[in-house]
Write a protein that holds these residues in place. Structure first.
Motif, mmCIF file in Angstrom:
data_model
loop_
_atom_site.group_PDB
_atom_site.id
_atom_site.type_symbol
_atom_site.label_atom_id
_atom_site.label_comp_id
_atom_site.label_asym_id
_atom_site.label_seq_id
_atom_site.Cartn_x
_atom_site.Cartn_y
_atom_site.Cartn_z
ATOM 1 N N ASP A 45 4.884 -0.446 -5.434
ATOM 2 C CA ASP A 45 5.466 -1.423 -6.511
ATOM 3 C C ASP A 45 6.280 -0.520 -7.407
ATOM 4 O O ASP A 45 6.756 -1.299 -8.453
ATOM 5 N N TRP A 62 3.772 -14.085 6.079
ATOM 6 C CA TRP A 62 5.003 -12.990 5.377
ATOM 7 C C TRP A 62 4.468 -13.033 3.654
ATOM 8 O O TRP A 62 4.682 -11.999 3.363
ATOM 9 N N LEU A 63 4.597 -14.315 3.077
ATOM 10 C CA LEU A 63 4.118 -14.274 1.880
ATOM 11 C C LEU A 63 2.967 -13.400 1.429
ATOM 12 O O LEU A 63 2.671 -12.668 0.439
ATOM 13 N N ASN A 71 3.506 -9.548 2.048
ATOM 14 C CA ASN A 71 4.563 -8.797 1.140
ATOM 15 C C ASN A 71 4.544 -9.136 -0.426
ATOM 16 O O ASN A 71 5.160 -8.663 -0.974
ATOM 17 N N ARG A 72 3.930 -10.414 -0.575
ATOM 18 C CA ARG A 72 4.127 -10.524 -2.153
ATOM 19 C C ARG A 72 2.499 -10.952 -2.724
ATOM 20 O O ARG A 72 2.534 -11.403 -3.951
ATOM 21 N N THR A 73 1.695 -10.430 -2.175
ATOM 22 C CA THR A 73 0.360 -10.458 -2.716
ATOM 23 C C THR A 73 -0.439 -9.177 -2.742
ATOM 24 O O THR A 73 -0.149 -8.241 -1.997
ATOM 25 N N THR A 74 -1.402 -9.006 -3.584
ATOM 26 C CA THR A 74 -2.266 -7.826 -3.672
ATOM 27 C C THR A 74 -3.344 -7.750 -2.442
ATOM 28 O O THR A 74 -3.439 -6.742 -2.030
ATOM 29 N N ARG A 130 -0.982 -5.628 0.030
ATOM 30 C CA ARG A 130 -1.102 -4.422 -0.348
ATOM 31 C C ARG A 130 -2.423 -3.872 -0.143
ATOM 32 O O ARG A 130 -2.274 -2.558 0.372
#
Length: 340
Positions: free
Chosen positions: A19, A203-204, A207-210, A213
């Motif tokens: 991040d 994909w979301l 790539n876009r959530t905890t 990660r």
């Protein structure tokens, strides 16, 4: 007075620097872009080959729709498999789970509840199998290979017992209509639209959530992720739940596609899903992977199969070609890992 050493905490945070917008993250994105462009190039080359060898049949609208439809079922499974492999795991039971969910959802008792009953049963059975896998691996301490291999055997056996080796035909009009041309939206079958929706959500999520990660962190270094405060066991449980959910959705799509439930459904799906993820750039050792790459891997394999079928090549030849592609992809991965 001795102060607590902060080295462990610093090391734990090291594999999750995604991040901060620093150069490692930008370099990772650059490598992902190169892989994606390479896969698009391979897919384009296959389209050219198909167009040259069988111009009338391959480029026909019906054939393109067939390729996308066939890719949809295994594609949904591959999305779930990608998350599992990114976390450093493996799931050999996806094909058996698809078979079990499809036959359980097409029994006479289930079909009495109509469209909702079939969909609900397929999703619940798939997720339930994923839950069992997750509990055995995350909290039972079993190696993913062994736990999912056991589920593969149990799932296939239970599916055979339910069907007694017979095909269970679907009689629910709402399900059968989804497989007809009248249900197409903008020329696309409903199965393709579901596959697209699952891909976008996957994909979301990655790539876009905890959650995404944490999945990458667990695959990259599970101990460091634990020291960083991530509940590794719970994360692994969630990942196998996700894989099971994807299998349940795929089972419902397969029911729509075939209009039936069979204990042989999902045969070799585990190999196809793993192969597609590897082709897409997902590391078998975990810690790296993309949903976009996995989806392109699915499309590449489906297109190859279609081209071989149109040119009347034997199934054995298709399998040999797939094996060669998998080996080549792994060798490229190893070379990339050593040079990066």
């Amino acid at each position: 007075m001795i102060q607590p050493a902060p080295a462990a905490e610093a090391a734990a945070r090291k594999p999750v620097p995604a991040d901060d917008g620093g150069s490692p993250w930008r370099a990772s994105l650059a490598r992902a872009d190169v892989r994606t462009l390479s896969l698009l190039g391979v897919l384009a080359a296959l389209i050219v080959i198909g167009g040259i060898t069988q111009p009338d049949a391959f480029l026909d609208t019906d054939n393109v729709q067939l390729i996308l439809t066939q890719a949809s079922v295994i594609g949904v499974v591959t999305v779930g498999m990608t998350f599992v492999i990114i976390s450093g795991g493996i799931d050999l039971s996806v094909g058996a789970i698809v078979a079990l969910a499809s036959v359980w959802a097409t029994t006479v008792a289930t079909q009495e509840y109509g469209f909702a009953g079939i969909l609900f049963t397929a999703v619940v059975v798939g997720t339930g199998c994923g839950l069992v896998n997750g509990l055995l691996i995350a909290y039972g301490g079993l190696v993913p290979f062994i736990a999912t291999l056991a589920m593969l055997a149990a799932g296939r056996g239970l599916a055979l017992q339910i069907t007694d080796g017979k095909t269970q035909m679907v009689t629910v009009d709402g399900v059968l209509r989804l497989g007809e041309r009248d249900s197409y939206v903008l020329g696309l079958p409903p199965l393709v639209l579901v596959f697209a929706a699952v891909t976008v959500v996957g994909w979301l999520l990655l790539n876009r959530t905890t959650f995404g990660r944490r999945s990458v962190a667990v695959g990259g270094n599970a101990e460091a992720a634990r020291l960083a405060g991530i509940d590794v066991r719970r994360q692994r449980l969630y990942l196998y739940l996700l894989s099971g959910l994807c299998c349940g959705i795929a089972a419902f799509l397969l029911i729509i596609l075939s209009g039936s439930g069979q204990n042989t459904n999902g045969n070799l799906y585990e190999l196809d899903a793993i192969a597609a993820a590897i082709i897409g750039g997902t590391l078998l050792s975990g810690g790296r992977g993309t949903i976009t790459g996995s989806v392109l891997g699915v499309l590449i394999f489906t297109t190859i199969t279609n081209i071989f079928a149109l040119n009347n090549l034997e199934t054995a030849t298709q399998q040999i070609a797939k094996g060669a592609i998998i080996v080549a992809a792994v060798l490229v991965q190893r070379r990339t890992a050593h040079t990066s």
